[in-house]
Enzyme design. Structure first.
Site, PDB file in Angstrom:
ATOM      1  N   ASP A   1     -33.262  22.052  21.244  1.00  0.00           N
ATOM      2  CA  ASP A   1     -32.306  21.494  22.213  1.00  0.00           C
ATOM      3  C   ASP A   1     -31.674  22.620  23.034  1.00  0.00           C
ATOM      4  O   ASP A   1     -30.484  22.585  23.348  1.00  0.00           O
ATOM      5  CB  ASP A   1     -31.232  20.653  21.507  1.00  0.00           C
ATOM      6  CG  ASP A   1     -30.464  19.763  22.483  1.00  0.00           C
ATOM      7  OD1 ASP A   1     -30.804  19.735  23.692  1.00  0.00           O
ATOM      8  OD2 ASP A   1     -29.502  19.107  22.035  1.00  0.00           O
TER       9      ASP A   1
ATOM     10  N   PHE B   1     -21.372  20.510  27.116  1.00  0.00           N
ATOM     11  CA  PHE B   1     -22.013  20.361  25.806  1.00  0.00           C
ATOM     12  C   PHE B   1     -23.327  21.142  25.788  1.00  0.00           C
ATOM     13  O   PHE B   1     -24.102  21.068  26.740  1.00  0.00           O
ATOM     14  CB  PHE B   1     -22.334  18.893  25.536  1.00  0.00           C
ATOM     15  CG  PHE B   1     -21.132  18.034  25.226  1.00  0.00           C
ATOM     16  CD1 PHE B   1     -20.605  18.005  23.949  1.00  0.00           C
ATOM     17  CD2 PHE B   1     -20.543  17.256  26.213  1.00  0.00           C
ATOM     18  CE1 PHE B   1     -19.511  17.194  23.649  1.00  0.00           C
ATOM     19  CE2 PHE B   1     -19.443  16.444  25.926  1.00  0.00           C
ATOM     20  CZ  PHE B   1     -18.927  16.415  24.635  1.00  0.00           C
TER      21      PHE B   1
ATOM     22  N   HIS C   1     -31.600   9.841  22.876  1.00  0.00           N
ATOM     23  CA  HIS C   1     -30.400  10.559  22.410  1.00  0.00           C
ATOM     24  C   HIS C   1     -29.457   9.486  21.866  1.00  0.00           C
ATOM     25  O   HIS C   1     -28.938   8.676  22.622  1.00  0.00           O
ATOM     26  CB  HIS C   1     -29.779  11.305  23.595  1.00  0.00           C
ATOM     27  CG  HIS C   1     -28.517  12.045  23.278  1.00  0.00           C
ATOM     28  ND1 HIS C   1     -28.336  13.359  23.640  1.00  0.00           N
ATOM     29  CD2 HIS C   1     -27.378  11.674  22.667  1.00  0.00           C
ATOM     30  CE1 HIS C   1     -27.142  13.758  23.250  1.00  0.00           C
ATOM     31  NE2 HIS C   1     -26.530  12.752  22.663  1.00  0.00           N
TER      32      HIS C   1
ATOM     33  N   ASN D   1     -33.234  15.603  32.330  1.00  0.00           N
ATOM     34  CA  ASN D   1     -31.897  15.476  32.924  1.00  0.00           C
ATOM     35  C   ASN D   1     -31.585  16.629  33.871  1.00  0.00           C
ATOM     36  O   ASN D   1     -30.643  17.383  33.699  1.00  0.00           O
ATOM     37  CB  ASN D   1     -30.815  15.341  31.846  1.00  0.00           C
ATOM     38  CG  ASN D   1     -30.780  16.519  30.889  1.00  0.00           C
ATOM     39  OD1 ASN D   1     -31.773  17.225  30.735  1.00  0.00           O
ATOM     40  ND2 ASN D   1     -29.645  16.740  30.272  1.00  0.00           N
TER      41      ASN D   1
ATOM     42  N   HIS E   1     -26.027  26.973  29.802  1.00  0.00           N
ATOM     43  CA  HIS E   1     -24.894  26.705  30.694  1.00  0.00           C
ATOM     44  C   HIS E   1     -24.334  28.030  31.200  1.00  0.00           C
ATOM     45  O   HIS E   1     -24.384  29.038  30.498  1.00  0.00           O
ATOM     46  CB  HIS E   1     -23.795  25.940  29.963  1.00  0.00           C
ATOM     47  CG  HIS E   1     -24.147  24.514  29.684  1.00  0.00           C
ATOM     48  ND1 HIS E   1     -24.334  23.583  30.689  1.00  0.00           N
ATOM     49  CD2 HIS E   1     -24.376  23.862  28.522  1.00  0.00           C
ATOM     50  CE1 HIS E   1     -24.657  22.416  30.139  1.00  0.00           C
ATOM     51  NE2 HIS E   1     -24.695  22.558  28.832  1.00  0.00           N
TER      52      HIS E   1
HETATM   53 ZN   LIG Z   1     -29.797  15.075  23.485  1.00  0.00          ZN
END
Ligand SMILES: [Zn+2]
Lengths: 320, 435
Positions: free
Chosen positions: B311, B329, B185, B101, B315
């Site tokens: 994970d 998130f 996910h 992503n 950020h």
């Molecule tokens: Zn995820």
């Protein structure tokens, strides 16, 4: 108001962010002091110099005519200097961050910030960036502590006590900061609370706060000494959580007919603004059982008390 | 901290060797020659050699994390392959899989090649995970075959759950062609709604919109059913709730191709930690209840959960230092991983060091089909030297990532990484000791 000076620094917390775990002693101090200020509001000259030289910013990221007016009046009655900042006139729309806005305002040498914000936790968040006193004037669906304090003062004024009082809060509990703050404050002061409203608008987990829950208005009215009627906030409901106004009025609207079914004379409250004919009928709102306008006046008195207890004493001899 | 080229002959001396593959523990040395394992056991050296004293330390396989976000290309202000590499090394990781992503997403063979090429000379092995659907849009499957050729090791639209059940079916069926896992996910968008944290006692009291555990478990249930039906390889990332575990446990009895991971933060924190609106704890899926946390630990112990994955989601300060609704998130997790999981799993829950190391080494490597026998003579060196009992307070200085969005800052940790050796380079922790 000389005697008020003794009350300085009596509150445990620097800020007023919410009523969860707020000390009962301090709530009592705030309400007692509010009674003193209420006498000021009855004088021909409704102004005291208690906060002379203190600068307060009213930071409103969300429209709220009455809370803002109430705070502004309280500040003026205390002779504080105030500046208003609302999101519509702010640089926020130009993409400035919340943190930058807060720090910019504080660097102009201010003493306290009264903030209304649409996001839960925004007031807590603000304390991370600034040293001034922060007073939460409503943060999303989290808390609205000054509203709960004025509600409690009004109940106290009416009944002469809070302990043992039975208060039903009726309406959209899920989206209500007023409900949460009232639950925290009232249970701390020894009152009992019942939540009543559509089953999808009462979070199941709130039972863990030691409140009663009922989906039947007659049950609530039968039980309560006072009923605090919440505004049905249509703008908060993205998914039409209530099917129609008429169904809501039928099931939960406070009407004189519903009130007449119960022998006990229940005190009726509303934080405003009201939707007459929806959650409360006009004749009830204007009737003898309602103390809605007392709430408004007590709002100014209790906000004076809060501002004074949190910001007072700075100007005189640097005691604070 | 520093990363240096390994000398041509290095010996790790007097350590406790822990082989998570065989399960053996023994004291001895490891001789590394030209970046490869040359000898293991009691070694007599001669000639020019660098000696690294490992007494009191444990030498084991370098850790492998099959779920990180290194933000390249697109958000190099948050992390790059290079800064992510440092974060990995600081956490004892020698091999990571990066999620697609990015911006643009890793949804083409060219994008996969970009990661493969760009990470070639970095000190950890970086494997790209390709997107399941083009532009992670949920509509059309990607060129999984060509992407595999360029180095893709799995497929995922992480962050953007595959909502459409028939799309998920197609992806699973097609993945059988390339024989790589699908990682979805799991969050039902409709049920998740605007949820910002776990839907429960704390969210009700904070006035924050809740995200039900059901939003995860119903999608995991769907994915499990589809995986069994298609006989495809499904890997379930960051399991967060008891309800999801019930589904996984049940299906695993009959379907041995399903695997699942848990993050350190879902093992370490519960929703109570969010009471002061700490945006560093705003993650997807959310941190849940204490009972969920305890069930996750139980699932790690009984094998329902196969491995730990961080994970790691960097950020910027601006993306986190904002109101709770607007905050991004995710949290970073590579540097704090071992100290956090060893505290929770070993000290608090009685697991052995061997079993915890397995969750970070052979287990994730097995899921991704990577070489597991890292103590083999001739193997490319991938080692971690750790001090499993070292207690310290996690500080900002322990973070090597470009971002600092960690809720562990100020937390007491147990277990520290001293050296990470990988791709003929050695990382040495020479930073502050925060006893
Ligand atoms: Zn995820």
């Amino acid at each position: 108001m000389r005697n008020l000076n003794k009350k300085l620094n009596m509150l445990k917390n620097k800020h007023l962010l919410g009523l969860k775990e707020y000390p009962a002693k301090d709530l009592k101090t705030i309400i007692d002091t509010a009674y003193n200020f209420k006498t000021v509001l009855d004088r021909p000259i409704k102004k005291v110099p208690s906060l002379q030289g203190v600068t307060i910013v009213n930071l409103f990221f969300e429209n709220s005519t009455r809370t803002k007016i109430s705070f502004e009046l309280a500040q003026k009655r205390l002779s504080a200097d105030t500046v208003n900042f609302s999101a519509s006139s702010s640089s926020l729309k130009k993409g400035e961050s919340f943190k930058d806005t807060a720090q910019n305002i504080e660097s102009m040498k201010i003493d306290a910030v009264v903030m209304r914000h649409p996001t839960p936790g925004a007031a807590n968040h603000l304390t991370n960036f600034i040293d001034s006193v922060v007073i939460n004037a409503g943060d999303g669906t989290h808390e609205h502590p000054t509203q709960a304090i004025l509600d409690m003062m009004s109940l106290h004024e009416k009944f002469g006590k809070l302990k043992g009082l039975k208060v039903a809060i009726v309406g959209d509990i899920l989206h209500s900061r007023v409900a949460l703050s009232n639950i925290y404050g009232l249970t701390t002061m020894g009152a009992e609370v019942m939540l009543c409203g559509p089953s999808n608008l009462i979070p199941v987990h709130l039972k863990e706060l030691g409140v009663k829950v009922s989906y039947k208005i007659n049950e609530a009215l039968d039980w309560a000494d006072a009923v605090n009627v919440l505004r049905i906030q249509r703008e908060r409901m993205g998914k039409s959580l209530v099917p129609s106004i008429r169904e809501y009025r039928e099931m939960f609207g406070i009407t004189s007919k519903k009130l007449s079914l119960h022998k006990k004379e229940i005190v009726v409250m509303h934080p405003g603004p009201m939707n007459r004919g929806v959650e409360i009928d006009g004749d009830v709102a204007d009737g003898d059982q309602a103390i809605i306008l007392d709430q408004v006046l007590n709002g100014v008195a209790s906000r004076m008390s809060i501002l004074f207890l949190l910001c007072g004493g700075k100007n005189s001899d640097g005691e604070r | 901290m520093s990363v240096q080229k390994l000398n041509s002959r290095v010996v790790l001396q007097n350590g406790t060797l822990l082989d998570p593959l065989s399960g053996e523990t023994f004291s001895g040395d490891i001789l590394i020659e030209n970046g490869k394992i040359a000898q293991i056991g009691k070694i007599l050296f001669d000639g020019e050699i660098e000696k690294i004293d490992c007494s009191g330390k444990v030498i084991t396989h370098g850790f492998c994390d099959l779920h990180v976000h290194f933000r390249e290309p697109g958000r190099e202000d948050k992390e790059t392959l290079e800064t992510g590499t440092l974060a990995a090394l600081a956490g004892g990781f020698t091999r990571v899989c990066v999620m697609p992503n990015t911006n643009p997403p890793l949804d083409s063979p060219e994008a996969i090649n970009f990661i493969t090429k760009k990470s070639e000379n970095l000190a950890v092995y970086i494997h790209p995970i390709g997107a399941i659907t083009k532009n992670q849009g949920g509509d059309d499957i990607t060129e999984m075959g060509l992407m595999k050729k360029e180095g893709a090791v799995a497929f995922s639209d992480d962050g953007l759950p595959v909502q459409d059940g028939s799309m998920m079916r197609i992806a699973l069926e097609y993945s059988n062609l390339v024989e790589l896992p699908i990682i979805n996910h799991a969050e039902d968008e409709c049920l998740r709604s605007n949820g910002l944290m776990n839907d429960g006692v704390v969210s009700s009291q904070l006035g924050l919109d809740g995200n039900l555990d059901l939003a995860e478990s119903v999608m995991i249930h769907r994915d499990l059913e589809l995986a069994s039906y298609t006989n495809a390889r499904l890997h379930i990332p960051h399991v967060s709730s008891s309800k999801s575990l019930d589904h996984i446990r049940k299906v695993k009895l009959v379907n041995h191709k399903v695997t699942a991971e848990v993050t350190p933060h879902h093992l370490y924190f519960n929703e109570e930690a969010l009471r002061d609106f700490n945006t560093n704890l705003k993650v997807a899926p959310p941190i849940r209840t204490e009972s969920d946390r305890l069930n996750l630990i139980k699932a790690v112990k009984d094998g329902t959960i196969d491995c730990i994955a961080t994970d790691h989601a960097p950020h910027t300060i601006e993306d986190k230092e904002t109101t709770f609704d607007l905050a991004s998130f995710g949290m970073i997790g590579l540097e704090s991983c071992f100290g956090a999981v060893s505290k929770v799993l070993i000290r608090d829950n009685g697991m052995s060091l061997l079993d915890v190391v397995r969750l970070l080494t052979v287990r994730p490597r097995a899921i991704m089909g990577f070489e597991k026998d890292l103590f083999k003579i001739g193997a490319e060196v991938e080692l971690a030297v750790i001090d499993p009992n070292f207690e310290y307070v996690f500080k900002k200085e322990n973070i090597k990532s470009r971002s600092v969005n960690s809720p562990y800052i100020g937390e007491k940790m147990i277990g520290k990484i001293n050296y990470t050796i990988s791709k003929n380079k050695i990382y040495k922790e020479v930073g502050v000791i925060n006893k």
